[in-house]
Design an enzyme around this catalytic site. Structure first.
Site, PDB file in Angstrom:
ATOM      1  N   LYS A 107       0.872  -1.183   0.000  1.00 28.17           N
ATOM      2  CA  LYS A 107       0.000   0.000   0.000  1.00 28.17           C
ATOM      3  C   LYS A 107       0.900   1.221   0.000  1.00 28.17           C
ATOM      4  O   LYS A 107       2.043   1.152   0.461  1.00 28.17           O
ATOM      5  CB  LYS A 107      -0.881  -0.001   1.256  1.00 28.17           C
ATOM      6  CG  LYS A 107      -2.104   0.865   1.144  1.00 28.17           C
ATOM      7  CD  LYS A 107      -3.256   0.157   0.465  1.00 28.17           C
ATOM      8  CE  LYS A 107      -4.388   1.113   0.173  1.00 28.17           C
ATOM      9  NZ  LYS A 107      -5.584   0.396  -0.320  1.00 28.17           N
TER      10      LYS A 107
ATOM     11  N   ASP B 152      -6.931   4.291  -4.744  1.00 26.81           N
ATOM     12  CA  ASP B 152      -7.611   4.180  -3.441  1.00 26.81           C
ATOM     13  C   ASP B 152      -8.216   5.566  -3.220  1.00 26.81           C
ATOM     14  O   ASP B 152      -8.422   6.306  -4.195  1.00 26.81           O
ATOM     15  CB  ASP B 152      -6.608   3.782  -2.334  1.00 26.81           C
ATOM     16  CG  ASP B 152      -7.297   3.400  -1.022  1.00 26.81           C
ATOM     17  OD1 ASP B 152      -7.855   2.299  -0.942  1.00 26.81           O
ATOM     18  OD2 ASP B 152      -7.311   4.220  -0.076  1.00 26.81           O
TER      19      ASP B 152
HETATM   20  P1  NDP Z   1     -12.872   7.663  -3.140  1.00 24.60           P
HETATM   21  O1  NDP Z   1     -11.830   8.675  -2.924  1.00 24.60           O
HETATM   22  O2  NDP Z   1     -13.392   7.404  -4.508  1.00 24.60           O
HETATM   23  O3  NDP Z   1     -14.131   7.978  -2.211  1.00 24.60           O
HETATM   24  C1  NDP Z   1     -14.042   8.055  -0.820  1.00 24.60           C
HETATM   25  C2  NDP Z   1     -15.379   8.518  -0.267  1.00 24.60           C
HETATM   26  O4  NDP Z   1     -15.327   8.462   1.153  1.00 24.60           O
HETATM   27  C3  NDP Z   1     -15.712   9.955  -0.632  1.00 24.60           C
HETATM   28  O5  NDP Z   1     -17.099  10.099  -0.683  1.00 24.60           O
HETATM   29  C4  NDP Z   1     -15.122  10.728   0.559  1.00 24.60           C
HETATM   30  O6  NDP Z   1     -15.710  11.997   0.769  1.00 24.60           O
HETATM   31  C5  NDP Z   1     -15.448   9.793   1.695  1.00 24.60           C
HETATM   32  N1  NDP Z   1     -14.465   9.966   2.771  1.00 24.60           N
HETATM   33  C6  NDP Z   1     -13.120   9.843   2.674  1.00 24.60           C
HETATM   34  N2  NDP Z   1     -12.544  10.117   3.860  1.00 24.60           N
HETATM   35  C7  NDP Z   1     -13.551  10.401   4.704  1.00 24.60           C
HETATM   36  C8  NDP Z   1     -13.604  10.749   6.056  1.00 24.60           C
HETATM   37  N3  NDP Z   1     -12.485  10.866   6.809  1.00 24.60           N
HETATM   38  N4  NDP Z   1     -14.833  10.960   6.609  1.00 24.60           N
HETATM   39  C9  NDP Z   1     -15.962  10.842   5.859  1.00 24.60           C
HETATM   40  N5  NDP Z   1     -15.958  10.520   4.565  1.00 24.60           N
HETATM   41  C10 NDP Z   1     -14.782  10.296   4.003  1.00 24.60           C
HETATM   42  O7  NDP Z   1     -12.293   6.301  -2.493  1.00 24.60           O
HETATM   43  P2  NDP Z   1     -12.754   4.815  -2.737  1.00 24.60           P
HETATM   44  O8  NDP Z   1     -14.215   4.762  -2.948  1.00 24.60           O
HETATM   45  O9  NDP Z   1     -11.849   4.230  -3.748  1.00 24.60           O
HETATM   46  O10 NDP Z   1     -12.383   4.134  -1.345  1.00 24.60           O
HETATM   47  C11 NDP Z   1     -13.286   4.098  -0.246  1.00 24.60           C
HETATM   48  C12 NDP Z   1     -12.845   3.029   0.737  1.00 24.60           C
HETATM   49  O11 NDP Z   1     -12.803   1.755   0.074  1.00 24.60           O
HETATM   50  C13 NDP Z   1     -11.450   3.217   1.335  1.00 24.60           C
HETATM   51  O12 NDP Z   1     -11.447   2.695   2.647  1.00 24.60           O
HETATM   52  C14 NDP Z   1     -10.578   2.328   0.460  1.00 24.60           C
HETATM   53  O13 NDP Z   1      -9.396   1.929   1.107  1.00 24.60           O
HETATM   54  C15 NDP Z   1     -11.522   1.160   0.234  1.00 24.60           C
HETATM   55  N6  NDP Z   1     -11.220   0.330  -0.923  1.00 24.60           N
HETATM   56  C16 NDP Z   1     -11.159   0.874  -2.178  1.00 24.60           C
HETATM   57  C17 NDP Z   1     -10.913   0.058  -3.258  1.00 24.60           C
HETATM   58  C18 NDP Z   1     -10.963   0.562  -4.639  1.00 24.60           C
HETATM   59  O14 NDP Z   1     -10.958  -0.273  -5.572  1.00 24.60           O
HETATM   60  N7  NDP Z   1     -11.043   1.858  -4.892  1.00 24.60           N
HETATM   61  C19 NDP Z   1     -10.612  -1.382  -3.077  1.00 24.60           C
HETATM   62  C20 NDP Z   1     -10.803  -1.860  -1.731  1.00 24.60           C
HETATM   63  C21 NDP Z   1     -11.060  -1.008  -0.706  1.00 24.60           C
HETATM   64  P3  NDP Z   1     -14.930  13.327   0.277  1.00 24.60           P
HETATM   65  O15 NDP Z   1     -15.042  13.319  -1.202  1.00 24.60           O
HETATM   66  O16 NDP Z   1     -15.635  14.434   0.944  1.00 24.60           O
HETATM   67  O17 NDP Z   1     -13.505  13.171   0.749  1.00 24.60           O
END
Ligand code: NDP
Length: 449
Positions: A122, A162
């Site tokens: 990571k 991510d």
């Molecule tokens: P994105 O950046 O596309 O989206 C993240 C979302 O979560 C946004 O809506 C963001 O809001 C919100 N968010 C992020 N940080 C916070 C916080 N501290 N409090 C509240 N809301 C928050 O990321 P992903 O969708 O790719 O990833 C989301 C999760 O899934 C993570 O934990 C990641 O590690 C996990 N994951 C992702 C994978 C992937 O293929 N992308 C694979 C496996 C796991 P805002 O826009 O306001 O920041």
């Protein structure tokens, strides 16, 4: 075990998230260590929690006014026992060594569960993409890759996206990698469709999470059809989890970002979801804009004074936390149960705090840990690597079929391992045990390295 736990607490003191992830795994695998002495004799616990390599580097870049900024870049190459390091890059101000070590550690087990030859890693940076111009994002990605390129490669380490790293950033990172290495290879996944990407990769984590939840529901003879679902986040994982729930006949009533959440009593339909995809992926605006378009929906800004998140306090049957780590606390867990939720499938990595996890496990609801239920993303990344090696691309239907099979297999591996080691129905133990055995056995077979 107790002395080991004490030792790691001292060694990794201050690394809160990493300790949380490690202690969950240790609790799960205790029966395995008792049953088969080879793991203790080979000192596997100490070896598996120590990253093979931690890279930390300066990323200097210029903003549009010519001012110089410095961020910290990281890559944790955690474990390569079963394949090249594989795991995403996160760009978010909360990124630090503890967060990335926890994510890399989880990734090792997750990747093992997919059945594909993928090690775990990571990386990322404390860079905040919010409010940056397109050219600033590009310059940052190029500066980041100008160091990372020496440490990665198609058979060494294959990063992906991510939080904060989506298709746009992967494009800039890949462009710089290709220039510096003078090679066109499958070193990053999540690439654009025209230049080596796989169909279904953007959808894979969210779709896979809902496929996993459907497998759990099958255990009690039901399905997603008619289930009311709470989803947090509105990024890559959340929006495609929502899409699959809708396709399978469920109803999604919430989505969020870090400023607040939307509530749609009658459910978000596909047309509204398309609006959200454009809002978040193309216009990169806040979710509050949704209620300006759809007046029947409500928007609730985050209230930092509350000790619970009201998003988790609506009547529903299923919950998919898809935003970030530790977003469900003990109070949220109680609220979910009181509102009728009996299935929680983690789309994000470790979104459930330790306190909330204990509550869910105690009540024996269907609980899917992220390392199992969100493995669809890395699984399709693995399929992207295969397609790159073969220099061909598979159809949407082919990739989706592979994804469904992989999620089905992960589900049954978790159940089998949980059953075999005396905690039937406990997917947390099942995922940790199945992942651990695969990686630990490979480490033993490869000797002390
Ligand atoms: P994105 O950046 O596309 O989206 C993240 C979302 O979560 C946004 O809506 C963001 O809001 C919100 N968010 C992020 N940080 C916070 C916080 N501290 N409090 C509240 N809301 C928050 O990321 P992903 O969708 O790719 O990833 C989301 C999760 O899934 C993570 O934990 C990641 O590690 C996990 N994951 C992702 C994978 C992937 O293929 N992308 C694979 C496996 C796991 P805002 O826009 O306001 O920041």
């Amino acid at each position: 075990m107790e002395s080991f736990k004490k030792e790691i607490k001292i060694k990794a003191s201050g690394e809160k998230e990493f300790l949380q992830a490690v202690s969950e795994v240790i609790d799960s695998i205790e029966p395995v260590l008792k049953k088969d002495k080879k793991y203790l004799e080979n000192n596997i616990l100490k070896r598996i929690i120590e990253p093979e390599r931690v890279l930390m580097f300066r990323v200097s870049w210029l903003d549009d006014r010519g001012s110089i900024h410095v961020n910290r870049g990281y890559r944790i190459q955690m474990n390569s026992a079963i394949g090249p390091y594989k795991g995403g890059l996160r760009f978010h101000p909360t990124v630090n060594l503890s967060v990335l070590k926890f994510l890399a550690f989880e990734q090792v087990f997750k990747n093992a569960l997919t059945g594909l030859p993928l090690g775990g890693g990571k990386g990322g940076s404390d860079f905040d993409p919010k409010g940056k111009s397109e050219t600033e994002i590009m310059r940052f990605c190029q500066a980041f890759m100008s160091e990372l390129y020496r440490h990665i490669g198609p058979d060494t380490d294959v990063p992906a996206g991510d939080i904060g790293v989506g298709a746009r950033e992967i494009g800039y990172l890949f462009g710089m990698y290709k220039k510096l290495r003078n090679e066109f290879s499958g070193t990053l996944t999540g690439k654009g469709i025209n230049w080596g990407g796989s169909l279904i990769r953007p959808e894979a984590t969210g779709y896979g999470c809902v496929y996993f939840a459907s497998e759990m529901l099958k255990e009690e003879g039901s399905s997603m059809k008619g289930k009311t679902c709470l989803i947090s986040g509105s990024g890559n994982v959340a929006l495609f989890a929502a899409e699959k729930v809708i396709q399978l006949g469920g109803k999604v009533i919430t989505l969020s970002d870090s400023s607040g959440y939307i509530y749609e009593k009658d459910g978000i339909n596909q047309e509204k979801l398309e609006f959200l995809k454009t809002l978040k992926f193309v216009k990169r605006e806040r979710i509050s804009e949704y209620v300006k378009e759809y007046k029947e929906a409500e928007y609730f800004p985050i209230d930092k004074k509350k000790d619970y998140n009201p998003l988790w306090n609506h009547r529903a049957q299923c919950a998919f936390p898809c935003a970030t780590q530790n977003e469900i606390n003990g109070k949220d867990a109680e609220n979910l149960l009181n509102n009728g939720v009996f299935l929680v499938a983690e789309g994000a990595n470790m979104p459930t705090s330790k306190e909330a996890l204990d509550i869910f496990l105690d009540k024996k609801i269907f609980f899917a840990p992220g390392k199992a239920s969100n493995a669809g993303g890395v699984a399709v990344s693995g399929l992207e690597m295969t397609q790159n090696n073969l220099r061909m691309s598979w159809s949407r239907e082919e990739v989706d079929k592979h994804l469904q099979n992989i999620m089905k297999n992960i589900h049954s591996s978790c159940l089998e391992a949980a059953n075999k080691y005396g905690t039937p129905g406990n997917y947390v133990n099942g995922a940790n045990i199945a992942g651990f055995i695969k990686v630990a056995d490979a480490m033993i077979e490869q000797g002390v390295v």
